[in-house]
Enzyme design. Structure first.
Site, mmCIF file in Angstrom:
data_model
loop_
_atom_site.group_PDB
_atom_site.id
_atom_site.type_symbol
_atom_site.label_atom_id
_atom_site.label_comp_id
_atom_site.label_asym_id
_atom_site.label_seq_id
_atom_site.Cartn_x
_atom_site.Cartn_y
_atom_site.Cartn_z
ATOM 1 N N GLU A 1 19.443 46.305 23.716
ATOM 2 C CA GLU A 1 19.153 44.945 23.614
ATOM 3 C C GLU A 1 19.385 44.179 22.089
ATOM 4 O OE1 GLU A 1 14.883 44.604 24.953
ATOM 5 O OE2 GLU A 1 15.551 46.028 26.233
ATOM 6 N N GLY B 1 15.481 50.410 23.873
ATOM 7 C CA GLY B 1 14.643 49.213 24.284
ATOM 8 C C GLY B 1 14.742 48.242 23.065
ATOM 9 N N TYR C 1 13.302 39.361 34.210
ATOM 10 C CA TYR C 1 12.048 39.143 33.891
ATOM 11 C C TYR C 1 11.903 38.925 32.340
ATOM 12 C CZ TYR C 1 12.270 44.268 33.208
ATOM 13 O OH TYR C 1 12.695 45.437 32.747
ATOM 14 N N ASP D 1 0.637 78.819 23.277
ATOM 15 C CA ASP D 1 1.824 79.278 23.169
ATOM 16 C C ASP D 1 3.110 79.106 23.916
ATOM 17 O OD1 ASP D 1 0.648 80.866 25.010
ATOM 18 O OD2 ASP D 1 1.135 82.741 24.297
ATOM 19 N N GLN D 2 2.969 78.011 24.967
ATOM 20 C CA GLN D 2 3.784 78.032 26.036
ATOM 21 C C GLN D 2 5.054 77.249 25.190
ATOM 22 O OE1 GLN D 2 1.392 75.815 28.719
ATOM 23 N NE2 GLN D 2 2.982 74.353 28.710
#
Length: 543
Positions: free
Chosen positions: A317, A275, A385, A247-248
């Protein structure tokens, strides 16, 4: 960052001064090779110490060994970036195997957590000479001889004892160490926020980028609600050893990041959107940047997790160019979008961006006004990269993250320095640029030539995706045998791989410092070893 469904599937430092002047830090004078101990934190029952080695000589230092005593009542409980052994109150710290030679004028830092309040070490020597230089150890108390040889133990991060809350300290040397946490890593990769702690990486990071949020319909939206805020964590998998309850109000990685930030008050967390796979929505966002910024602010500042995030990252991108999809919004679109985000989020929030590293003439950097966008951004991350890989199945083989050009490179402008110099030439301040590092390799199969430039028949096998493999795997299955253009490669049987190692990262960090860059970032945390070799090399290299 070329990390797509193809990636989704593989899915305070203190300057040392003399103890007589400031008790919190101890330097041992001047000399050719020196070591200085400085208190980073002290919470009474424990402390964190940073040790900086400086090569003031004119020759490279291949190895180092520091011996020192700690006063009674003080001891080392954990350490990182050095192999540390103990005999009574006497300690020996030696260079990690992955740490490269220390060049003239260079520095290297390692650290430890200690019990009790910080107290300056005694009888410090480095390579047999006083830590402050000279030829004779200081005549203080006699230390017992060291008889136990150094052993290799994984570095650990500070224990889950949370010191009193403090303001965020400045990054060491002002350099940023920024790492991506991929939300899908909690599935097949079994990499969770807790691993950032247990690997020792949290102590070395300055910022975490949480990847990714989606950009559907020109709006910021949730990427994976289960991984983000629904997944229940057991006590064993939780950062602080406390299990989630049914229940949090907040669970998942967001809640784990909240716990990590409480443990490491210096850490900042930024939510990255877009992304490779989710950049398509930016085209629509560019049509109404203010509405896009409003939606992003509402999501990032949602009351359920507003305290988790310190800002937003844009990973488009690519604006006015082609990635998975093509955009034709014009050269001002990116500037307009990040400008709207800055206006909405305000001056105190972090607004950052990952951008193309295409340094070719007329390439993707030239297609967009990145310099015009720079004033709205805290920093910019050119993705240095993925330049080459088995997406060109027949080769030629080439390192995916070259720092410089080399004879026979397949594409002009496809190396890190070309991107950095182009961005600087457009007026972007060097200290707003971070150098990108990949924690993975790219490879081909059907290769018969050791050197770059060979032909291939396709992508080398990979754990999650053909042609891609984590560093933590490659270091054992195909150890690097040679370097080219500042990065490493190897041929193992018919498979040819290129990737960065701790040694080549050290060289790239020297480049970053020499260029005045703001630091480094990497994709992504789960590719590193369980004891954080690569992030240790970034942190140590930047100093």
């Amino acid at each position: 960052m070329k990390r797509s469904l193809r990636r989704a599937l593989w899915v305070g430092a203190v300057m040392a001064v003399t103890a007589a002047t400031v008790p919190m830090a101890s330097a041992f004078g001047d000399g050719s090779v020196t070591a200085a101990f400085a208190k980073a934190q002290d919470w009474g029952t424990g402390h964190e110490t940073r040790v900086t080695i400086t090569n003031g000589s004119s020759a490279s230092v291949s190895t180092w060994r520091i011996e020192f005593d700690l006063p009674s009542g003080t001891s080392i409980s954990s350490s990182w970036d050095a192999d540390v052994t103990r005999t009574g109150d006497h300690y020996v710290a030696v260079k990690k195997s992955w740490a490269g030679p220390l060049a003239p004028g260079a520095t290297f830092s390692w650290g430890y957590n200690g019990t009790g309040a910080y107290r300056a070490p005694l009888n410090c020597t480095i390579n047999g000479a006083p830590c402050g230089g000279g030829s004779t150890p200081p005549p203080t108390t006699t230390a017992p001889p060291t008889t136990t040889p150094p052993t290799t133990a994984p570095p650990t991060t500070p224990p889950p004892t949370t010191p009193p809350p403090t303001t965020n300290p400045p990054d060491p040397g002002g350099k940023k160490v920024v790492g991506y946490f991929a939300q899908w890593g909690v599935y097949a990769r079994n990499y969770h926020v807790k691993n950032i702690h247990t690997s020792g990486s949290a102590a070395k990071l300055t910022h975490i980028l949480y990847a990714f949020g989606n950009t559907t319909g020109g709006r910021c939206t949730i990427g994976d609600s289960y991984a983000d805020y629904e997944k229940a964590y057991t006590a064993a998998d939780s950062v602080d050893g406390v299990a989630d309850t049914w229940d949090q109000p907040l669970r998942g990685s967001f809640n784990q990041l909240r716990k990590l930030k409480k443990m490491y008050p210096h850490l900042k967390v930024i939510w990255s959107f877009g992304g490779w796979t989710w950049s398509g929505g930016f085209t629509q966002a560019a049509q109404n940047p203010a509405a896009f910024a409003e939606s992003c602010h509402n999501l990032v500042e949602d009351p359920r997790w507003a305290d988790v995030f310190d800002g937003i990252d844009v990973d488009w991108e690519y604006p006015n160019a082609c990635g998975l999809t093509c955009d034709s919004s014009g050269p001002n679109a990116f500037k307009n979008v990040v400008g709207a985000l800055r206006t909405k989020f305000g001056s105190s929030a972090l607004v950052t961006a990952a951008i193309t590293a295409d340094g070719s003439n007329g390439g993707k950097i030239d297609a967009t006004d990145y310099a015009g966008a720079a004033p709205h951004l805290n920093w910019i991350m050119p993705m240095t990269y993925d330049y080459f890989g088995a997406f060109n199945a027949q080769g030629p083989t080439a390192p995916h993250s070259p720092l410089y050009s080399y004879p026979g490179i397949p594409q002009q402008g496809f190396w890190s320095d070309a991107a950095i110099q182009k961005l600087k030439s457009k007026g972007i301040p060097a200290n707003k640029l971070l150098l990108g590092i990949g924690f993975y390799g790219r490879g081909w199969t059907g290769v018969t030539q050791d050197a770059p430039g060979g032909t291939a028949t396709g992508a080398a096998p990979g754990t999650y995706e053909a042609g891609i493999e984590d560093y933590k795997v490659l270091k054992n299955t195909c150890p690097a045998t040679s370097t080219v253009a500042g990065t490493a490669y190897a041929r193992c049987g018919s498979n040819w791989w290129s990737y960065d190692t701790p040694s080549t990262i050290n060289g790239k960090m020297t480049y970053a410092k020499n260029q005045g860059l703001g630091g480094a970032f990497f994709w992504e945390l789960s590719g590193d070893t369980g004891n954080g070799e690569l992030i240790g090399a970034i942190k140590g290299g930047l100093g």
